[in-house]
Motif scaffolding. Structure first.
Motif, mmCIF file in Angstrom:
data_model
loop_
_atom_site.group_PDB
_atom_site.id
_atom_site.type_symbol
_atom_site.label_atom_id
_atom_site.label_comp_id
_atom_site.label_asym_id
_atom_site.label_seq_id
_atom_site.Cartn_x
_atom_site.Cartn_y
_atom_site.Cartn_z
ATOM 1 N N LEU A 1 2.314 6.005 6.527
ATOM 2 C CA LEU A 1 2.841 7.151 6.003
ATOM 3 C C LEU A 1 4.642 7.669 6.135
ATOM 4 O O LEU A 1 5.184 8.056 5.185
ATOM 5 C CB LEU A 1 3.160 8.345 7.140
ATOM 6 N N ARG A 2 5.230 6.884 7.395
ATOM 7 C CA ARG A 2 6.726 6.451 7.374
ATOM 8 C C ARG A 2 7.487 5.952 6.385
ATOM 9 O O ARG A 2 7.838 6.069 5.570
ATOM 10 C CB ARG A 2 7.600 6.199 8.737
ATOM 11 N N LEU A 3 6.704 4.262 5.225
ATOM 12 C CA LEU A 3 6.426 4.137 4.687
ATOM 13 C C LEU A 3 6.837 4.670 3.167
ATOM 14 O O LEU A 3 7.123 4.681 2.368
ATOM 15 C CB LEU A 3 5.884 1.976 4.489
ATOM 16 N N CYS B 1 1.550 9.717 -4.364
ATOM 17 C CA CYS B 1 1.447 11.155 -4.043
ATOM 18 C C CYS B 1 2.332 11.729 -5.252
ATOM 19 O O CYS B 1 2.044 13.194 -5.444
ATOM 20 C CB CYS B 1 2.177 10.925 -3.150
ATOM 21 N N ARG B 2 3.549 10.760 -5.749
ATOM 22 C CA ARG B 2 4.324 11.379 -6.802
ATOM 23 C C ARG B 2 3.394 11.886 -7.790
ATOM 24 O O ARG B 2 4.187 13.030 -8.518
ATOM 25 C CB ARG B 2 5.531 10.422 -7.454
ATOM 26 N N ASP C 1 11.366 8.420 -1.151
ATOM 27 C CA ASP C 1 12.887 9.302 -0.677
ATOM 28 C C ASP C 1 13.730 8.357 -1.743
ATOM 29 O O ASP C 1 14.692 8.596 -2.642
ATOM 30 C CB ASP C 1 13.286 9.452 0.972
ATOM 31 N N ARG C 2 13.328 7.496 -1.981
ATOM 32 C CA ARG C 2 14.055 5.908 -2.363
ATOM 33 C C ARG C 2 14.008 6.089 -4.149
ATOM 34 O O ARG C 2 14.695 6.124 -4.837
ATOM 35 C CB ARG C 2 13.697 4.623 -1.876
ATOM 36 N N ASN C 3 13.211 7.040 -4.375
ATOM 37 C CA ASN C 3 12.808 7.342 -6.011
ATOM 38 C C ASN C 3 12.843 8.794 -6.025
ATOM 39 O O ASN C 3 12.992 9.330 -7.600
ATOM 40 C CB ASN C 3 11.298 7.258 -6.273
ATOM 41 N N GLY C 4 13.750 9.214 -5.319
ATOM 42 C CA GLY C 4 14.192 11.050 -5.466
ATOM 43 C C GLY C 4 13.093 11.899 -5.537
ATOM 44 O O GLY C 4 13.276 12.810 -5.840
ATOM 45 N N SER D 1 0.898 -1.297 -0.513
ATOM 46 C CA SER D 1 0.306 0.302 -0.190
ATOM 47 C C SER D 1 1.098 1.487 0.245
ATOM 48 O O SER D 1 0.880 1.929 -0.233
ATOM 49 C CB SER D 1 -1.198 -0.097 0.670
ATOM 50 N N ALA D 2 1.592 1.148 0.521
ATOM 51 C CA ALA D 2 2.609 2.212 0.515
ATOM 52 C C ALA D 2 3.252 2.551 -0.546
ATOM 53 O O ALA D 2 3.322 3.392 -0.577
ATOM 54 C CB ALA D 2 3.745 2.093 1.855
ATOM 55 N N ARG D 3 3.760 1.736 -1.811
ATOM 56 C CA ARG D 3 4.426 1.674 -2.754
ATOM 57 C C ARG D 3 2.960 2.417 -3.724
ATOM 58 O O ARG D 3 3.355 3.284 -4.825
ATOM 59 C CB ARG D 3 5.100 0.389 -3.570
#
Length: 227
Positions: A214-216, A178-179, A222-225, A170-172
């Motif tokens: 939300l942290r995930l 969001c992106r 962040d992982r995807n810049g 779900s976070a992914r």
């Protein structure tokens, strides 16, 4: 497929006797509106015109990691988001049932509700309504028009249903949403179904770990810049 501006008599649908387009354009031509509106508003009004619609393909996905099952057209409304209605919220739901029964419910035209996505405990994501369209998931027309609905398979009273795989998947998904729509990752823009004005639902309930979730999501961005 439901036509643009169709009136639907459910809490999540259009409701009332006249559609928003009829109200916006009754007695006014687009040129007259352009004379008093800014460029962004004119563009939005263009996409609200009857007969104006983005090209689409049956079964096309918005999230590459998802499967596809189409919800009944009675359970969502054709739109051209984010050009007609801006998308700036994610609403988190829990199905209060299993995966198969939830999919069947959204395919049932008498159910009068759907969500864009269902996330299973093993991390599988199923898309059932295109993001550009308005799913009837929040029980509030304005919130439906501005949000993406994500269902999570399980029961609010069973914390064991919210698995590591479910949170991660779900976070992914949420980070990808969001992106694309530039949605901030905070509790103003991520809502529980129970927090939607006018709702009588209680999901996702007290066992949903918002801080972890939300942290995930932030970690995925962040992982995807994109954080």
């Amino acid at each position: 497929m439901a036509g643009k501006g169709t009136t639907v008599g459910s809490a999540g649908g259009a409701g009332g006797g006249r559609t928003r387009r009829a109200v916006l354009f009754g007695g006014l031509g687009l040129l007259a509106v352009a004379g008093v509106a800014g460029a962004d508003e004119v563009r939005r009004l263009w996409w609200l015109l009857p007969g104006v619609s983005k090209p689409r393909k049956e079964g096309e996905l918005d999230y590459a990691g998802a499967g596809w099952t189409a919800a009944s057209p009675a359970n969502w409304r054709l739109a051209d988001r984010p050009d007609d209605y801006g998308v700036d919220r994610i609403v988190v739901h829990v199905t209060q049932g299993g995966f198969a029964s939830s999919v069947d419910a959204f395919r049932n035209p008498w159910h009068k509700a759907s969500a864009h996505y269902i996330v299973r405990q093993d991390g599988h994501v199923e898309q059932m309504v295109r993001e550009l369209d308005v799913a009837f998931h929040a029980g509030n027309r304005s919130m439906n028009e501005r949000s993406i609905g994500i269902e999570h398979v399980g029961f609010v009273e069973r914390p064991k249903d919210f698995t590591d795989a479910m949170y991660a998947a779900s976070a992914r998904l949420a980070a990808d949403i969001c992106r694309r729509y530039r949605i901030p990752v905070d509790r103003k823009h991520f809502l529980a179904h129970s927090e939607v004005p006018g709702t009588d639902h209680t999901d996702p309930g007290p066992h949903w770990d918002w801080n972890r979730y939300l942290r995930l999501v932030r970690a995925e961005l962040d992982r995807n810049g994109s954080g």
